[in-house]
Each structure stands twice: as C-alpha cells, then as structure tokens.
Design a protein around this motif. Structure first.
Motif, PDB file in Angstrom:
ATOM      1  N   CYS A 121       0.895  -1.175   0.000  1.00 26.60           N
ATOM      2  CA  CYS A 121       0.000   0.000   0.000  1.00 26.60           C
ATOM      3  C   CYS A 121       0.927   1.217   0.000  1.00 26.60           C
ATOM      4  O   CYS A 121       1.161   1.835   1.024  1.00 26.60           O
ATOM      5  N   SER A 122       1.436   1.558  -1.130  1.00 23.98           N
ATOM      6  CA  SER A 122       2.646   2.389  -1.182  1.00 23.98           C
ATOM      7  C   SER A 122       2.401   3.888  -1.279  1.00 23.98           C
ATOM      8  O   SER A 122       3.231   4.688  -0.825  1.00 23.98           O
TER       9      SER A 122
ATOM     10  N   PRO B 219       1.296   7.698  -0.717  1.00 32.36           N
ATOM     11  CA  PRO B 219       2.075   8.497  -1.666  1.00 32.36           C
ATOM     12  C   PRO B 219       3.549   8.120  -1.766  1.00 32.36           C
ATOM     13  O   PRO B 219       4.260   8.663  -2.609  1.00 32.36           O
ATOM     14  N   GLY B 220       4.059   7.242  -0.926  1.00 35.12           N
ATOM     15  CA  GLY B 220       5.414   6.766  -1.145  1.00 35.12           C
ATOM     16  C   GLY B 220       6.423   7.148  -0.070  1.00 35.12           C
ATOM     17  O   GLY B 220       7.617   6.885  -0.220  1.00 35.12           O
ATOM     18  N   GLY B 221       5.954   7.729   1.026  1.00 38.73           N
ATOM     19  CA  GLY B 221       6.885   8.153   2.074  1.00 38.73           C
ATOM     20  C   GLY B 221       7.703   6.999   2.639  1.00 38.73           C
ATOM     21  O   GLY B 221       8.921   7.121   2.833  1.00 38.73           O
TER      22      GLY B 221
ATOM     23  N   ASN C 208       3.494  -0.909  -4.954  1.00 42.00           N
ATOM     24  CA  ASN C 208       2.149  -1.267  -5.410  1.00 42.00           C
ATOM     25  C   ASN C 208       1.132  -0.404  -4.663  1.00 42.00           C
ATOM     26  O   ASN C 208       1.348  -0.040  -3.504  1.00 42.00           O
ATOM     27  N   ASP C 209       0.042  -0.090  -5.319  1.00 36.48           N
ATOM     28  CA  ASP C 209      -1.083   0.503  -4.604  1.00 36.48           C
ATOM     29  C   ASP C 209      -2.352   0.004  -5.273  1.00 36.48           C
ATOM     30  O   ASP C 209      -2.406  -0.119  -6.501  1.00 36.48           O
ATOM     31  N   GLY C 210      -3.366  -0.286  -4.454  1.00 33.12           N
ATOM     32  CA  GLY C 210      -4.591  -0.893  -4.991  1.00 33.12           C
ATOM     33  C   GLY C 210      -5.542   0.100  -5.626  1.00 33.12           C
ATOM     34  O   GLY C 210      -6.541  -0.296  -6.226  1.00 33.12           O
ATOM     35  N   ILE C 211      -5.262   1.382  -5.509  1.00 32.79           N
ATOM     36  CA  ILE C 211      -6.182   2.397  -6.036  1.00 32.79           C
ATOM     37  C   ILE C 211      -5.485   3.138  -7.180  1.00 32.79           C
ATOM     38  O   ILE C 211      -4.483   3.830  -6.966  1.00 32.79           O
TER      39      ILE C 211
ATOM     40  N   ARG D  45      -4.208   6.703  -7.096  1.00 37.02           N
ATOM     41  CA  ARG D  45      -3.101   7.016  -6.164  1.00 37.02           C
ATOM     42  C   ARG D  45      -1.726   6.765  -6.795  1.00 37.02           C
ATOM     43  O   ARG D  45      -0.705   7.154  -6.232  1.00 37.02           O
TER      44      ARG D  45
ATOM     45  N   ILE E  78      -2.400  -3.551  -7.787  1.00 35.03           N
ATOM     46  CA  ILE E  78      -3.077  -4.801  -7.419  1.00 35.03           C
ATOM     47  C   ILE E  78      -3.715  -4.581  -6.052  1.00 35.03           C
ATOM     48  O   ILE E  78      -3.068  -4.030  -5.150  1.00 35.03           O
ATOM     49  N   GLN E  79      -4.952  -5.008  -5.903  1.00 36.48           N
ATOM     50  CA  GLN E  79      -5.567  -4.894  -4.582  1.00 36.48           C
ATOM     51  C   GLN E  79      -4.888  -5.916  -3.668  1.00 36.48           C
ATOM     52  O   GLN E  79      -4.754  -7.098  -4.034  1.00 36.48           O
TER      53      GLN E  79
ATOM     54  N   GLN F 114      -5.559  -7.664  -1.213  1.00 37.65           N
ATOM     55  CA  GLN F 114      -6.216  -8.921  -0.821  1.00 37.65           C
ATOM     56  C   GLN F 114      -6.131  -9.974  -1.930  1.00 37.65           C
ATOM     57  O   GLN F 114      -6.368 -11.146  -1.689  1.00 37.65           O
TER      58      GLN F 114
ATOM     59  N   ALA G 160      -1.143  -0.696   5.895  1.00 34.78           N
ATOM     60  CA  ALA G 160      -2.483  -0.952   5.358  1.00 34.78           C
ATOM     61  C   ALA G 160      -3.415   0.262   5.370  1.00 34.78           C
ATOM     62  O   ALA G 160      -3.346   1.121   6.254  1.00 34.78           O
ATOM     63  N   GLN G 161      -4.291   0.253   4.374  1.00 39.72           N
ATOM     64  CA  GLN G 161      -5.447   1.154   4.403  1.00 39.72           C
ATOM     65  C   GLN G 161      -6.164   0.903   5.722  1.00 39.72           C
ATOM     66  O   GLN G 161      -6.359  -0.243   6.125  1.00 39.72           O
TER      67      GLN G 161
ATOM     68  N   LEU H 217     -10.749  -6.375   5.511  1.00 37.50           N
ATOM     69  CA  LEU H 217      -9.831  -6.129   4.396  1.00 37.50           C
ATOM     70  C   LEU H 217      -8.379  -6.367   4.835  1.00 37.50           C
ATOM     71  O   LEU H 217      -7.593  -7.026   4.138  1.00 37.50           O
TER      72      LEU H 217
HETATM   73  C1  LIG Z   1      -1.915   4.401   4.745  1.00 34.55           C
HETATM   74  S1  LIG Z   1      -1.896   4.687   3.032  1.00 34.55           S
HETATM   75  C2  LIG Z   1      -0.259   4.243   2.615  1.00 34.55           C
HETATM   76  C3  LIG Z   1       0.779   5.308   2.887  1.00 34.55           C
HETATM   77  C4  LIG Z   1       2.122   4.955   2.282  1.00 34.55           C
HETATM   78  N1  LIG Z   1       2.591   3.648   2.714  1.00 34.55           N
HETATM   79  C5  LIG Z   1       3.183   5.973   2.596  1.00 34.55           C
HETATM   80  O1  LIG Z   1       3.999   5.765   3.507  1.00 34.55           O
HETATM   81  O2  LIG Z   1       3.250   7.006   1.927  1.00 34.55           O
HETATM   82  C6  LIG Z   1      -2.793   3.328   2.426  1.00 34.55           C
HETATM   83  C7  LIG Z   1      -2.758   3.154   0.918  1.00 34.55           C
HETATM   84  O3  LIG Z   1      -3.441   1.935   0.638  1.00 34.55           O
HETATM   85  C8  LIG Z   1      -4.070   2.057  -0.630  1.00 34.55           C
HETATM   86  N2  LIG Z   1      -5.117   1.026  -0.685  1.00 34.55           N
HETATM   87  C9  LIG Z   1      -6.416   1.102  -0.347  1.00 34.55           C
HETATM   88  N3  LIG Z   1      -7.033  -0.083  -0.509  1.00 34.55           N
HETATM   89  C10 LIG Z   1      -6.089  -0.936  -0.972  1.00 34.55           C
HETATM   90  C11 LIG Z   1      -6.078  -2.310  -1.333  1.00 34.55           C
HETATM   91  N4  LIG Z   1      -7.198  -3.039  -1.261  1.00 34.55           N
HETATM   92  N5  LIG Z   1      -4.929  -2.851  -1.761  1.00 34.55           N
HETATM   93  C12 LIG Z   1      -3.793  -2.125  -1.850  1.00 34.55           C
HETATM   94  N6  LIG Z   1      -3.742  -0.811  -1.536  1.00 34.55           N
HETATM   95  C13 LIG Z   1      -4.864  -0.234  -1.095  1.00 34.55           C
HETATM   96  C14 LIG Z   1      -4.574   3.464  -0.649  1.00 34.55           C
HETATM   97  O4  LIG Z   1      -4.718   3.910  -1.973  1.00 34.55           O
HETATM   98  C15 LIG Z   1      -3.465   4.209   0.117  1.00 34.55           C
HETATM   99  O5  LIG Z   1      -2.572   4.790  -0.791  1.00 34.55           O
END
Ligand SMILES: C[S@@+](CC[C@H](N)C(=O)[O-])C[C@H]1O[C@@H](n2cnc3c(N)ncnc32)[C@H](O)[C@@H]1O
Length: 328
Positions: free
Chosen positions: A122-123, A125-127, A145-148, A151, A172-173, A175, A192-193, A222
């Motif tokens: 769940c990457s 914005p990438g911090g 990777n990010d599921g949305i 983003r 890829i989502q 899950q 995780a989200q 989730l």
């Molecule tokens: C807490 S944020 C991540 C912040 C990021 N790791 C950072 O340090 O910048 C959660 C991220 O999960 C993504 N997300 C939401 N549902 C998801 C899913 N089912 N699978 C993968 N990513 C998902 C969102 O788009 C969001 O960017």
C-alpha cells in the motif's frame, strides 16, 4: 460561546474516546487530550539526491528550528515553522520529506538490506517506500504497489522527485496479491489502508465525521485478507512488517492474531526500534484475547510529535525452525 455539538456527534465522540481510553489505559479526558494534538510534523533528509546529508541539514537548520530524532538517523522534529520547510527549495527539490514521525518506524522495523527483493503493498504516496530506498542506498530491488489507480500518479511523482529506484510499480488490490503477483520477496511492508483514527484531531469539530464502528469492522476484514495474501508472497526467513495509523485493536492486533494462529511458520518478533512513545501491543482487550507474542508489536501513544500508530514485525520461519506445538 462555543457551539454545543449535535447529540449524534457527541455520542460518536464519546464512543471514540471510550475506546481510545481503554486501549491506551487512560481516562477518557486524557484520551481526548492525547487525540487533540493538531498537526505534528517531522522531516527526513533524503540521502538519495546529489547533495550530501550535511549540506541539506545545514539548509534545513537555517529555515527553522528542528530537533534530531534520537531513534531515526537523518530525521528531525520541526519545532518551528512547518511552512518554512514545506515551501522551501530543499522540499521542492526532494531533498527532504515531511511526515509524521511515527511513519518512520515501519521502515526501520523492516531493516531492509541492499540486494534484497522488497515489496511495498500500500505504497502511495510513497513516504515509506522512499525511506526503505534511503536505508538501502537505492540498492534493494524495490517493487511498489497501490490498490487504487488514482493514487499511482502521486506515488510516481514522489518516486521521481526523491530519486527512488524501483523495479516495478503495480496496481493490485492487496487482498488479491497472491493471485496476480508471481513473485516472492525477502521483505514486505503492508502499511495498510485503515480507518485512520490516529490522524483524527479532536480539537477540530469535524474530526470524527467519517468514524463509525462499522467502518472499523470493514477495514478489519480487508486488512486480514491483505495480511494473509502478503504472507504467501514472503520467502522463508523473510520479514513482513504490518502497520496502520489507527487505534482500533480490530485493525491492529486482530488481523495479526488471525495470521499467526493460521500459519505455524509465522512468528511475531520485536520491532527493534526504541521509540519512547512505544507501548507493547495488546494481548487482551475488552474480553478478547490475542496471541501473547503481540506484546512484541508496538503501539504508539500520541505525544507532542507522534500520532497514534501500530507496527508489528512478522517473520516467516524457514522449514525446520517451526514450532512443533509440543509443550515442555
Ligand atoms: C496508509 S496509506 C499508505 C501510505 C504509504 N505507505 C506511505 O507511507 O506514503 C494506504 C494506501 O493503501 C491504498 N489502498 C487502499 N485499498 C487498498 C487495497 N485493497 N490494496 C492495496 N492498496 C490499497 C490506498 O490507496 C493508500 O494509498
């Protein structure tokens, strides 16, 4: 005179505070104080750009007052004017990255090494991906990777600006990761989200606008599925770090508890980062029991600089190292 909250908003606030107070083992008024911290910002110097860390640090210190974070190299709490940093040339150049200091813990808990295959699920914005790249000097093979879909653009911008080298960027989502990703990794981050309770600032009247117990349950389901799928992509001996910026045990201890109870080769380890605000994860909460090794996880109780956070480090034990289930 301050406007009285609507009775429904007051009930929601009371329910939130009762839960937070019971997790943090404080009185509700103390939980309210802890959760009313306003914007808490810290800044990490990015060593992946051409200028040295010392040169960037000198520029940072000339902008505003900062204080080195003792448990994280090249990171500082912003004591002075946050805008002086976010509107500076070093920020525009990707030489510094501003975030809440709790977000530094997962990267350190990963302990990423050069040459490893690393996945950040769940990457955006990438911090944290940028922190992992910094810790390995861009010498790991980093798959983000990010599921949305929406983003991914922001993620690409941060990757480009901070000079993060990646091998892949996928949508890829989490899950369904094991169904769509034909690769295994030495280290995986599942940041995780979540319902984001840790970011709720109760000094704002609308802080809990989207907070409901139903949302916590939905997120919990989730997260559990994402954790199970993530663990399948981990190599034997590999490390999976699970983190959230929320308080709810349903989103923190519960998904990890499910994973370790259903996988004999999953072992919770200490996260190995000495954060003063860190408390052990919960082994019991409101009549529920979680795996006793969840005490090795870290819960961050909010402070002047850190928001509420949860981090757990899980190792996939190699064959032959798994517990037999026998008791002495
Ligand atoms: C807490 S944020 C991540 C912040 C990021 N790791 C950072 O340090 O910048 C959660 C991220 O999960 C993504 N997300 C939401 N549902 C998801 C899913 N089912 N699978 C993968 N990513 C998902 C969102 O788009 C969001 O960017």
């Amino acid at each position: 005179m301050a406007k009285r909250p609507h009775p429904a908003d007051q009930r929601r606030r009371d329910a939130f505070l009762a839960r937070a107070a019971s997790v943090w083992e404080v009185k509700p008024y103390e939980a309210e104080r802890l959760a009313s911290g306003g914007l808490r910002s810290s800044v990490r110097i990015n060593p992946l750009k051409s200028r040295s860390v010392d040169e960037i640090r000198a520029d940072l210190e000339s902008l505003t007052e900062v204080e080195a974070i003792p448990w994280c190299p090249n990171a500082f709490h912003i004591l002075g004017d946050r805008k002086a940093v976010t509107e500076s040339a070093i920020h525009a150049a990707g030489e510094v990255y501003v975030m809440n200091a709790a977000s530094l813990i997962p990267g350190l808990a990963m302990d990423p090494q050069p040459g490893e295959d690393i996945l950040d699920i769940c990457s955006s914005p990438g911090g944290k991906a940028a922190h992992i790249a910094a810790l390995t000097g861009n010498k790991a093979r980093l798959h983000v990777n990010d599921g949305i879909r929406a983003r991914l653009k922001k993620l690409q911008e941060v990757v480009d600006l901070l000079g993060v080298e990646i091998t892949d960027m996928t949508e890829i989502q989490g899950q369904y990761l094991d169904k769509f990703l034909d690769a295994t990794f030495d280290r995986i981050l599942l940041d995780a989200q979540c319902s984001g309770e840790g970011m709720a600032d109760l000094s704002r009247p609308d802080a809990l606008k989207f907070w409901t117990p139903d949302r916590i349950e939905k997120m919990s389901r989730l997260q559990q599925r994402m954790l199970v799928a993530a663990f399948k992509q981990l190599r034997p001996g590999g490390v999976l770090v699970y983190s959230t910026c929320t308080i709810a045990p349903e989103e923190n201890e519960a998904p990890v508890d499910h994973l370790v109870r259903h996988n004999a080769d999953a072992a919770i380890e200490p996260i190995g980062v000495d954060v003063p605000e860190g408390r052990p994860g919960l082994a019991k909460w409101e009549g529920r029991s979680y795996h006793p090794d969840l005490r090795h996880a870290m819960r961050v109780v909010p402070s002047d600089f850190l928001e509420a956070f949860f981090v757990c480090r899980i190792r996939k034990l190699p064959p032959g190292k798994q517990p037999t289930g026998e008791t002495a």
